[in-house]
Enzyme design. Structure first.
Site, mmCIF file in Angstrom:
data_model
loop_
_atom_site.group_PDB
_atom_site.id
_atom_site.type_symbol
_atom_site.label_atom_id
_atom_site.label_comp_id
_atom_site.label_asym_id
_atom_site.label_seq_id
_atom_site.Cartn_x
_atom_site.Cartn_y
_atom_site.Cartn_z
ATOM 1 C CE LYS A 126 -8.666 -2.745 -8.167
ATOM 2 N NZ LYS A 126 -7.730 -2.941 -7.331
ATOM 3 C CE1 TYR A 135 -5.978 2.491 -7.477
ATOM 4 C CE2 TYR A 135 -5.955 1.674 -9.777
ATOM 5 C CZ TYR A 135 -6.399 1.701 -8.346
ATOM 6 O OH TYR A 135 -7.566 0.717 -8.307
ATOM 7 C CG ASN A 185 -7.567 -5.924 -5.263
ATOM 8 O OD1 ASN A 185 -7.813 -5.394 -6.270
ATOM 9 N ND2 ASN A 185 -7.174 -5.354 -4.077
ATOM 10 C CG HIS A 218 -10.926 1.871 -7.066
ATOM 11 N ND1 HIS A 218 -9.734 2.203 -6.258
ATOM 12 C CD2 HIS A 218 -11.840 2.938 -6.973
ATOM 13 C CE1 HIS A 218 -9.947 3.199 -5.856
ATOM 14 N NE2 HIS A 218 -11.125 3.741 -6.385
ATOM 15 C CD GLU A 253 -11.163 7.229 -6.130
ATOM 16 O OE1 GLU A 253 -10.269 7.139 -5.714
ATOM 17 O OE2 GLU A 253 -12.236 6.481 -6.098
#
Ligand code: DAT
Ligand code: MG
Length: 140
Positions: free
Chosen positions: A11, A51, A114, A117, A128
């Site tokens: 990320k 998302y 965080n 993913h 995905e």
């Protein structure tokens, strides 16, 4: 156990801090092979679509804005039990709850920022991976 593939995203908080190599080392040390990888900058619309499952959650707007804020590295990891293994290497969503040695424990800034993913099940992994990669890009 079966050989699986899972979708991973490094990320913006992690790409910004030049942590791609250190995070990839964690995957490789765990026996996960990086069979596809590219750096992209998601548009808000693309991040929102990825998302979409969280669209009714209170943090959705913040999550989409964050994921589109700077480049990400999207990748496909392959290995025995890759989906669950990657979730173990990642650690809990909130870094405060993550086990020692996990990516989120070592690198995440907050529950939102965080660092990584990872797909959570076989069906989502398939969807995905297809969201980001064509079959030609998966080099096993
Ligand atoms: P995970 O990424 O561990 O699969 P998730 O699917 O529940 O977690 O949520 C997706 C992302 O949304 C997560 O990585 C960070 C963000 N998020 C989740 N819960 C949050 C919260 N309480 N506050 C802010 N962001 C949150
Ligand atoms: Mg999730």
């Amino acid at each position: 156990m079966a050989v699986e593939r899972t979708l991973s995203i490094i990320k913006p908080d992690a790409t910004r801090r030049n942590l791609t190599g250190k995070i990839n080392q964690k995957f490789e040390d765990a026996g996960l092979r990086i069979v596809a990888q590219k750096r992209i900058h998601l548009s808000p619309a693309q991040a929102g679509k990825f998302y979409e499952v969280h669209k009714d959650r209170p943090f959705y707007g913040e999550l989409v804005e964050f994921m589109a804020s700077e480049p990400v590295v999207v990748q496909v990891l392959e290995g025995e039990n890759a989906i669950a293994k990657n979730r173990e290497v990642m650690g809990a969503t909130n870094p405060a709850n993550a086990d020692a040695g996990t990516i989120r424990k070592e690198f995440a800034l907050s529950v939102g920022e965080n660092s990584v993913h990872g797909s959570d099940a076989a069906e989502t992994a398939k969807e995905e991976i297809a969201f980001f990669f064509s079959g030609l890009e998966l080099v096993g």
